[in-house]
Write an enzyme that holds these catalytic residues in place. Structure first.
Site, mmCIF file in Angstrom:
data_model
loop_
_atom_site.group_PDB
_atom_site.id
_atom_site.type_symbol
_atom_site.label_atom_id
_atom_site.label_comp_id
_atom_site.label_asym_id
_atom_site.label_seq_id
_atom_site.Cartn_x
_atom_site.Cartn_y
_atom_site.Cartn_z
ATOM 1 N N TYR A 18 13.203 3.893 9.837
ATOM 2 C CA TYR A 18 12.121 4.401 10.685
ATOM 3 C C TYR A 18 12.700 4.888 12.013
ATOM 4 O O TYR A 18 13.384 4.143 12.716
ATOM 5 C CB TYR A 18 11.091 3.298 10.919
ATOM 6 C CG TYR A 18 9.971 3.727 11.834
ATOM 7 C CD1 TYR A 18 8.922 4.483 11.342
ATOM 8 C CD2 TYR A 18 9.981 3.389 13.178
ATOM 9 C CE1 TYR A 18 7.898 4.891 12.168
ATOM 10 C CE2 TYR A 18 8.957 3.792 14.014
ATOM 11 C CZ TYR A 18 7.918 4.545 13.504
ATOM 12 O OH TYR A 18 6.916 4.951 14.319
ATOM 13 N N GLY A 39 0.778 -1.221 0.000
ATOM 14 C CA GLY A 39 0.000 0.000 0.000
ATOM 15 C C GLY A 39 0.812 1.274 0.000
ATOM 16 O O GLY A 39 0.254 2.367 0.069
ATOM 17 N N TYR A 76 4.716 6.231 -1.988
ATOM 18 C CA TYR A 76 5.779 6.667 -1.080
ATOM 19 C C TYR A 76 7.126 6.098 -1.513
ATOM 20 O O TYR A 76 8.113 6.825 -1.646
ATOM 21 C CB TYR A 76 5.451 6.225 0.354
ATOM 22 C CG TYR A 76 6.529 6.562 1.343
ATOM 23 C CD1 TYR A 76 6.669 7.858 1.834
ATOM 24 C CD2 TYR A 76 7.420 5.595 1.807
ATOM 25 C CE1 TYR A 76 7.659 8.182 2.747
ATOM 26 C CE2 TYR A 76 8.410 5.903 2.714
ATOM 27 C CZ TYR A 76 8.525 7.191 3.185
ATOM 28 O OH TYR A 76 9.509 7.506 4.083
#
Length: 118
Positions: A51, A15, A19
């Site tokens: 991250y 999904g 990005y």
């Protein structure tokens, strides 16, 4: 200086095609701008952090119904260096890129990911 993401080196999660595609584009832009701006003595570098659990990232992850923060923490603790990154870790790489210590570099994107893309 471009802040990219490790998503510019690999896929991220289902999904997130837009990005991930934008991060690959940012890597290409870093390389192309380095060629175009080199004659003007302008260096262009990128930094690709993994991250980092900042307040903004935690809110974005929650809004996207991403795995619970504990799940992402577990994934990060299995990285080769065995700890989460903090904003200061990324700032140090950016400082290196902006300093004369990287004077002979242009067009590169440095991974600041604790070895997670190895």
């Amino acid at each position: 200086m471009n802040i990219i993401s490790t998503a510019g080196f690999r896929g991220s999660a289902p999904g997130l095609a837009a990005y991930v595609g934008s991060k690959h584009a940012a890597r290409g832009l870093t390389r192309e701008l380095s060629l175009e701006l080199a004659p003007l003595d302008i260096r262009v570098l990128g930094v690709a952090p993994s991250y980092i659990p900042t307040e903004g990232n935690m809110l974005a992850a929650a809004a996207a119904a991403a795995p619970a923060p504990d799940a992402s923490t577990h994934l990060m603790l299995t990285s080769p260096i065995g700890r989460l990154g903090v904003p200061d870790d990324i700032a140090r790489v950016v400082l290196f890129c902006a300093s004369d210590l990287s004077a002979f570099m242009t067009g590169s994107t440095l991974l600041a990911d604790g070895g997670s893309t190895v």
